[in-house]
Design an enzyme around this catalytic site. Structure first.
Site, mmCIF file in Angstrom:
data_model
loop_
_atom_site.group_PDB
_atom_site.id
_atom_site.type_symbol
_atom_site.label_atom_id
_atom_site.label_comp_id
_atom_site.label_asym_id
_atom_site.label_seq_id
_atom_site.Cartn_x
_atom_site.Cartn_y
_atom_site.Cartn_z
ATOM 1 C CG ASP A 256 -5.695 3.749 -7.527
ATOM 2 O OD1 ASP A 256 -6.932 3.613 -7.431
ATOM 3 O OD2 ASP A 256 -5.162 4.526 -8.343
ATOM 4 N NE ARG B 49 -8.196 1.637 -12.191
ATOM 5 C CZ ARG B 49 -6.992 2.116 -11.894
ATOM 6 N NH1 ARG B 49 -6.009 2.010 -12.749
ATOM 7 N NH2 ARG B 49 -6.788 2.680 -10.722
ATOM 8 N NE ARG C 260 -16.240 2.586 -8.123
ATOM 9 C CZ ARG C 260 -15.012 2.801 -8.570
ATOM 10 N NH1 ARG C 260 -14.699 2.486 -9.805
ATOM 11 N NH2 ARG C 260 -14.098 3.340 -7.805
ATOM 12 C CD GLU D 106 -8.584 15.069 -2.979
ATOM 13 O OE1 GLU D 106 -8.200 14.042 -2.369
ATOM 14 O OE2 GLU D 106 -8.099 16.201 -2.751
ATOM 15 C CG ASN D 107 -11.678 8.469 -2.139
ATOM 16 O OD1 ASN D 107 -10.899 7.777 -1.494
ATOM 17 N ND2 ASN D 107 -11.541 8.605 -3.449
ATOM 18 N NE ARG E 204 -3.696 10.519 -10.546
ATOM 19 C CZ ARG E 204 -4.179 9.675 -11.431
ATOM 20 N NH1 ARG E 204 -3.783 9.742 -12.687
ATOM 21 N NH2 ARG E 204 -5.054 8.764 -11.077
ATOM 22 C CB ILE E 205 1.794 12.443 -5.023
ATOM 23 C CG1 ILE E 205 3.189 12.260 -5.616
ATOM 24 C CG2 ILE E 205 1.881 12.449 -3.505
ATOM 25 C CD1 ILE E 205 4.157 13.354 -5.249
HETATM 26 C C1 FPP Z 1 -9.012 2.516 -4.469
HETATM 27 O O1 FPP Z 1 -9.717 1.830 -5.436
HETATM 28 C C2 FPP Z 1 -9.301 2.187 -3.108
HETATM 29 C C3 FPP Z 1 -10.042 2.934 -2.223
HETATM 30 C C4 FPP Z 1 -10.928 4.045 -2.548
HETATM 31 C C5 FPP Z 1 -9.916 2.640 -0.813
HETATM 32 C C6 FPP Z 1 -10.643 1.449 -0.323
HETATM 33 C C7 FPP Z 1 -9.737 0.536 0.359
HETATM 34 C C8 FPP Z 1 -10.148 -0.600 0.948
HETATM 35 C C9 FPP Z 1 -11.568 -1.041 0.951
HETATM 36 C C10 FPP Z 1 -9.198 -1.464 1.625
HETATM 37 C C11 FPP Z 1 -8.747 -0.927 2.946
HETATM 38 C C12 FPP Z 1 -9.666 -1.051 4.037
HETATM 39 C C13 FPP Z 1 -9.415 -0.520 5.277
HETATM 40 C C14 FPP Z 1 -10.263 -0.891 6.413
HETATM 41 C C15 FPP Z 1 -8.305 0.393 5.545
HETATM 42 P P1 FPP Z 1 -10.532 2.675 -6.478
HETATM 43 O O2 FPP Z 1 -11.975 2.562 -6.116
HETATM 44 O O3 FPP Z 1 -10.019 4.068 -6.567
HETATM 45 O O4 FPP Z 1 -10.212 1.895 -7.792
HETATM 46 P P2 FPP Z 1 -10.246 2.455 -9.286
HETATM 47 O O5 FPP Z 1 -9.218 3.541 -9.386
HETATM 48 O O6 FPP Z 1 -9.893 1.247 -10.093
HETATM 49 O O7 FPP Z 1 -11.644 2.943 -9.559
#
Ligand code: FPP
Length: 228
Positions: free
Chosen positions: A15, A19, A28, A62-63, A183-184
């Site tokens: 995570d 940020r 981002r 959720e993403n 958080r989990i």
């Molecule tokens: C969280 O950061 C990360 C993700 C949503 C996952 C993305 C992960 C990668 C690109 C690296 C792994 C790659 C592979 C191929 C497994 P966030 O966007 O939630 O950060 P924030 O909470 O600061 O907004």
């Protein structure tokens, strides 16, 4: 000095990419790009340390609610990243497991990822599980429906474990979450019943080998009693 206890299975909630980028006035996606490098370095380190299983939370159910632009940039980055990393994973004898509802991915990304997974299937070194379109509750619902379809009317905890996406993977010993969130977030809900947690303020793109070793060191010093 006491002997280090190396966890058999490490799971990571990666995570803080967004940020990390924001702090540098970057988009981002720039954070995700560096996050991908951190992921590759982490896999290399875990494999060389003899960790047997590494699970990463790369894209949660959720993403899908993120902007269309960010979702497609992430899909592109992850499928290209995994494809590019395939020869190195093969050299390291890594077996890849995709965990989650991968069929929701656009066919070109799904097929690219499934292709790498099947080509590495006979490897016998570290198992790398990448959770994609994954949610712990969704996984439990999937498991229970599977058992119902099998005609079960009464179930045990072993039945549930055996019906999860991760049925052939042991429960994680250590779960790491970066970026100062406690958080989990729907990650490995069933499997984490007895896991040790390690939280750090470090943002995922900055989570280097030294930070990983700190997490393992912290785990190593804990006494696990499993409720006994
Ligand atoms: C969280 O950061 C990360 C993700 C949503 C996952 C993305 C992960 C990668 C690109 C690296 C792994 C790659 C592979 C191929 C497994 P966030 O966007 O939630 O950060 P924030 O909470 O600061 O907004």
């Amino acid at each position: 000095m006491s002997e280090q206890i190396i966890p058999k299975h490490i799971a990571i909630i990666m995570d803080g990419n967004g940020r990390w980028a924001k702090k540098r006035l970057l988009p981002r996606t720039a954070g995700h790009k560096v996050g991908l490098d951190t992921f590759v370095n982490t896999v290399d380190t875990c494999s060389s340390m003899g960790i047997e299983y590494l699970t990463v939370y790369a894209f949660s159910a959720e993403n899908w609610n993120r902007s269309e632009d960010e979702v497609s940039a992430l899909m592109e980055l992850m499928s290209k990243g995994i494809t590019k990393y395939e020869p190195e994973m093969n050299r390291l004898n890594i077996r890849l497991r995709l965990v989650g509802d991968i069929d929701r991915f656009a066919p070109k990304y799904r097929d690219a990822l499934r292709g790498v997974e099947s080509r590495l299937d006979n490897n016998s070194g570290m198992t790398l599980c990448i959770c994609l379109s994954y949610g712990g509750r969704q996984e439990l619902v999937y498991a229970v429906n599977k058992l119902l379809k099998e005609g079960k009317t009464e179930i045990t905890d072993k039945d549930i474990s055996a019906s999860l996406y991760t049925s052939d993977v042991p429960d994680p010993d250590l779960i790491i979450r970066t970026s100062g969130e406690y958080r989990i977030s729907n990650f490995l809900l069933w499997q984490s019943a007895y896991s040790e947690y390690y939280f750090t303020d470090v943002l995922w793109p900055d989570f280097d080998k030294n930070e990983l070793l700190k997490a393992i060191d912290s785990y190593s010093k804990r006494e696990r009693r499993f409720g006994r």
